[in-house]
Design an enzyme around this catalytic site. Sequence first.
Site, PDB file in Angstrom:
ATOM      1  CD  GLU A   1      -2.756  -1.334   2.159  1.00 55.87           C
ATOM      2  OE1 GLU A   1      -2.345  -1.775   3.291  1.00 55.87           O
ATOM      3  OE2 GLU A   1      -4.112  -0.964   2.160  1.00 55.87           O
TER       4      GLU A   1
ATOM      5  CD  GLU B   1      -3.739  -6.418   4.281  1.00 53.27           C
ATOM      6  OE1 GLU B   1      -3.206  -7.292   3.320  1.00 53.27           O
ATOM      7  OE2 GLU B   1      -3.046  -5.336   4.076  1.00 53.27           O
TER       8      GLU B   1
HETATM    9  N1  COA Z   1       4.759  -7.730  12.184  1.00 57.77           N
HETATM   10  C1  COA Z   1       5.654  -7.791  13.257  1.00 57.77           C
HETATM   11  N2  COA Z   1       6.617  -8.677  13.251  1.00 57.77           N
HETATM   12  C2  COA Z   1       6.858  -9.212  11.875  1.00 57.77           C
HETATM   13  C3  COA Z   1       6.210  -9.010  10.919  1.00 57.77           C
HETATM   14  C4  COA Z   1       4.998  -8.212  11.083  1.00 57.77           C
HETATM   15  N3  COA Z   1       3.959  -8.014  10.190  1.00 57.77           N
HETATM   16  N4  COA Z   1       6.698  -9.894   9.889  1.00 57.77           N
HETATM   17  C5  COA Z   1       7.881 -10.483  10.442  1.00 57.77           C
HETATM   18  N5  COA Z   1       8.067 -10.112  11.736  1.00 57.77           N
HETATM   19  C6  COA Z   1       9.115 -10.437  12.430  1.00 57.77           C
HETATM   20  C7  COA Z   1       9.223 -11.775  13.080  1.00 57.77           C
HETATM   21  O1  COA Z   1       8.204 -11.980  13.946  1.00 57.77           O
HETATM   22  C8  COA Z   1      10.395 -11.909  13.320  1.00 57.77           C
HETATM   23  O2  COA Z   1      11.080 -11.556  14.527  1.00 57.77           O
HETATM   24  P1  COA Z   1      11.634 -12.419  15.576  1.00 57.77           P
HETATM   25  O3  COA Z   1      13.200 -12.594  14.824  1.00 57.77           O
HETATM   26  O4  COA Z   1      11.868 -11.387  16.533  1.00 57.77           O
HETATM   27  O5  COA Z   1      11.050 -13.523  15.900  1.00 57.77           O
HETATM   28  C9  COA Z   1      11.393 -11.374  12.199  1.00 57.77           C
HETATM   29  O6  COA Z   1      10.353 -10.261  11.719  1.00 57.77           O
HETATM   30  C10 COA Z   1      11.620 -12.374  10.810  1.00 57.77           C
HETATM   31  O7  COA Z   1      10.678 -12.814  10.276  1.00 57.77           O
HETATM   32  P2  COA Z   1      10.502 -14.490  10.311  1.00 57.77           P
HETATM   33  O8  COA Z   1       9.032 -14.717  10.169  1.00 57.77           O
HETATM   34  O9  COA Z   1      11.270 -15.231  11.139  1.00 57.77           O
HETATM   35  O10 COA Z   1      10.888 -14.600   8.734  1.00 57.77           O
HETATM   36  P3  COA Z   1      10.892 -15.681   7.740  1.00 57.77           P
HETATM   37  O11 COA Z   1      11.548 -15.501   6.637  1.00 57.77           O
HETATM   38  O12 COA Z   1      10.594 -17.012   8.506  1.00 57.77           O
HETATM   39  O13 COA Z   1       8.884 -15.371   7.178  1.00 57.77           O
HETATM   40  C11 COA Z   1       7.339 -13.800   6.376  1.00 57.77           C
HETATM   41  C12 COA Z   1       8.857 -14.120   6.847  1.00 57.77           C
HETATM   42  C13 COA Z   1       7.285 -12.471   5.762  1.00 57.77           C
HETATM   43  C14 COA Z   1       6.984 -14.870   5.553  1.00 57.77           C
HETATM   44  C15 COA Z   1       6.857 -13.723   7.800  1.00 57.77           C
HETATM   45  O14 COA Z   1       7.565 -12.980   8.833  1.00 57.77           O
HETATM   46  C16 COA Z   1       5.356 -13.221   8.102  1.00 57.77           C
HETATM   47  O15 COA Z   1       4.448 -14.066   7.394  1.00 57.77           O
HETATM   48  N6  COA Z   1       5.219 -12.084   8.368  1.00 57.77           N
HETATM   49  C17 COA Z   1       3.641 -11.531   8.500  1.00 57.77           C
HETATM   50  C18 COA Z   1       3.276 -10.822   7.202  1.00 57.77           C
HETATM   51  C19 COA Z   1       1.865 -10.394   7.488  1.00 57.77           C
HETATM   52  O16 COA Z   1       0.941 -11.021   7.792  1.00 57.77           O
HETATM   53  N7  COA Z   1       1.716  -9.097   7.501  1.00 57.77           N
HETATM   54  C20 COA Z   1       0.760  -8.445   7.883  1.00 57.77           C
HETATM   55  C21 COA Z   1      -0.240  -7.784   6.672  1.00 57.77           C
HETATM   56  S1  COA Z   1      -1.547  -6.893   7.143  1.00 57.77           S
END
Ligand code: COA
Length: 246
Positions: A115, A135
């Site tokens: 966005e 979302e």
């Molecule tokens: N909010 C808060 N923290 C987040 C985040 C988010 N949207 N996305 C990633 N992080 C943090 C993780 O909690 C992790 O923190 P930690 O190391 O303290 O545990 C760090 O960023 C790295 O992320 P991680 O999940 O370990 O990396 P990954 O490569 O395994 O996965 C994603 C990457 C992007 C697939 C996964 O982090 C994810 O699905 N994130 C959420 C995406 C989402 O739903 N966003 C909201 C949209 S409305």
Amino acid sequence: MSGFEVIIYQKQDGIGYVTLNRPQALNAYNLQMRDELYQVLGAIRDDPEVEVVIFQGAGERAFCAGADLTEFLTAPSPVVARQVRWERDIWGLFLSIAKPLIAALHGYVLGSGIEIALCCDIRLASEDAQFGLPEPGLGIIPAAGGSQTLPRAIGRAGALEILLSGRWVTAEEAYRLKLVNRVVSRTELLPEAEKLARKIKAYNPLAVSYAKQAVTRGLDLSLEEGLELEAKLSHCLLALSEKKRG
Ligand code: COA
């Protein structure tokens, strides 16, 4: 501007650089980032020294992984959440800036990450970029303008497929869908964005700003109204140039 923690804002030779700076959380968009970004956008709008802006994400892994899930639904009530939004319309401010905004996108570009990119005018992506709107999977809908800006950028069917299915798209597919203007290698991402910024900056900033307004405001008008807007802006620009010469 300094004193920020989760945004880095720098100016150099007429180019503003906005860096989302929470690499440890994949630059997830939290309340602090919202507050800092709001101040930075106001500065960009009002500062005549800034002619073009580049938005980017810190670290190697993401432009922005969406809203910070640790703050998910933490507002004291939906009424408070709405009130905050009303008092501080960050997305309205973003979209009202009449200067060209370039997004340099790498790694995860999710949720509010897309966005933010869609509030920009030109989007460059590196080959490793991945785009998605998680979302609906979280039981919410995009709230940073995405439900309106995405279909305007790529059309209704493409936008609905990405939004409703939760499917992620690669940089190449994003290019085919016209979600991004160009795909470059990771090392070329910032240099390409800067090359583009310098090219735009070489032109008359007023002409650039009016051209942006003609396109962005015109998109929401009928063709007839759009042509009127174009004529008005063109007339205004000529009058201002004459005045400057005189
Ligand atoms: N909010 C808060 N923290 C987040 C985040 C988010 N949207 N996305 C990633 N992080 C943090 C993780 O909690 C992790 O923190 P930690 O190391 O303290 O545990 C760090 O960023 C790295 O992320 P991680 O999940 O370990 O990396 P990954 O490569 O395994 O996965 C994603 C990457 C992007 C697939 C996964 O982090 C994810 O699905 N994130 C959420 C995406 C989402 O739903 N966003 C909201 C949209 S409305």
